[in-house]
Scaffold this motif. Sequence first.
Motif, PDB file in Angstrom:
ATOM      1  N   ASN A  65      -2.955   0.279   3.711  1.00 50.18           N
ATOM      2  CA  ASN A  65      -3.907   0.545   4.791  1.00 50.18           C
ATOM      3  C   ASN A  65      -4.234   2.028   4.916  1.00 50.18           C
ATOM      4  N   LEU A  66      -5.144   2.362   5.835  1.00 45.66           N
ATOM      5  CA  LEU A  66      -5.611   3.738   6.017  1.00 45.66           C
ATOM      6  C   LEU A  66      -4.503   4.712   6.388  1.00 45.66           C
ATOM      7  N   TYR A  67      -3.424   4.217   6.934  1.00 43.40           N
ATOM      8  CA  TYR A  67      -2.318   5.064   7.370  1.00 43.40           C
ATOM      9  C   TYR A  67      -1.253   5.216   6.288  1.00 43.40           C
ATOM     10  N   GLY A  68      -1.521   4.657   5.104  1.00 45.76           N
ATOM     11  CA  GLY A  68      -0.582   4.771   3.996  1.00 45.76           C
ATOM     12  C   GLY A  68       0.553   3.764   4.048  1.00 45.76           C
ATOM     13  N   VAL A  69       0.421   2.748   4.884  1.00 46.01           N
ATOM     14  CA  VAL A  69       1.455   1.723   5.018  1.00 46.01           C
ATOM     15  C   VAL A  69       1.067   0.511   4.181  1.00 46.01           C
ATOM     16  N   VAL A  70       2.020   0.007   3.405  1.00 42.39           N
ATOM     17  CA  VAL A  70       1.782  -1.180   2.602  1.00 42.39           C
ATOM     18  C   VAL A  70       1.963  -2.418   3.476  1.00 42.39           C
ATOM     19  N   GLU A  71       0.944  -3.265   3.500  1.00 44.82           N
ATOM     20  CA  GLU A  71       1.003  -4.538   4.224  1.00 44.82           C
ATOM     21  C   GLU A  71       1.141  -5.653   3.191  1.00 44.82           C
ATOM     22  N   TRP A  96     -11.190  -9.275  -2.520  1.00 50.87           N
ATOM     23  CA  TRP A  96     -12.150  -9.506  -1.437  1.00 50.87           C
ATOM     24  C   TRP A  96     -11.477  -9.294  -0.080  1.00 50.87           C
ATOM     25  N   TYR A  97     -10.249  -9.800   0.087  1.00 50.00           N
ATOM     26  CA  TYR A  97      -9.557  -9.681   1.365  1.00 50.00           C
ATOM     27  C   TYR A  97      -9.142  -8.228   1.624  1.00 50.00           C
ATOM     28  N   ARG A  98      -8.750  -7.508   0.575  1.00 48.65           N
ATOM     29  CA  ARG A  98      -8.449  -6.082   0.738  1.00 48.65           C
ATOM     30  C   ARG A  98      -9.690  -5.331   1.227  1.00 48.65           C
ATOM     31  N   ALA A  99     -10.857  -5.667   0.691  1.00 45.44           N
ATOM     32  CA  ALA A  99     -12.099  -5.026   1.137  1.00 45.44           C
ATOM     33  C   ALA A  99     -12.352  -5.338   2.610  1.00 45.44           C
ATOM     34  N   TYR A 100     -12.064  -6.563   3.009  1.00 44.46           N
ATOM     35  CA  TYR A 100     -12.207  -6.930   4.425  1.00 44.46           C
ATOM     36  C   TYR A 100     -11.247  -6.103   5.289  1.00 44.46           C
ATOM     37  N   LEU A 101      -9.990  -5.986   4.859  1.00 44.11           N
ATOM     38  CA  LEU A 101      -9.008  -5.215   5.635  1.00 44.11           C
ATOM     39  C   LEU A 101      -9.411  -3.745   5.721  1.00 44.11           C
TER      40      LEU A 101
END
Length: 113
Positions: A65-71, A96-101
């Motif tokens: 994610n944008l904060y550098g945290v792996v989800e 596709w889902y990563r682009a959505y996130l």
Amino acid sequence: MNLMDFTLPEIVFLEPSEHVEDEMGGRTVIQHTGSHTIMEVIATDEVEGLNFKADTKTYEFEYLNLYGVVENHIFAVHFTLEEGDLTEVFKQCAEWYRAYLSWEDRNILEDEE
């Protein structure tokens, strides 16, 4: 008169009906239209345990994610007409889902400003 193209995109969200109270319980379900595969997306960091039927096809993937945290996420297939290996479908859906996130993260960031 404009002609409408009723072709579905390759991947779509399946949304609950608004006239029935939270029938999906906040769950996220998508469909890969080409393979007729319906799968649930589960954020594994947000659940205590997973219990699938023995024959459930699954696929694990990560999102940074944008904060550098792996989800961590997993797809669990509810239905498919695809008889073979779903690896390419899973990879396409994960991208596709990563682009959505990423889109959601940008919206959150804009709301914080």
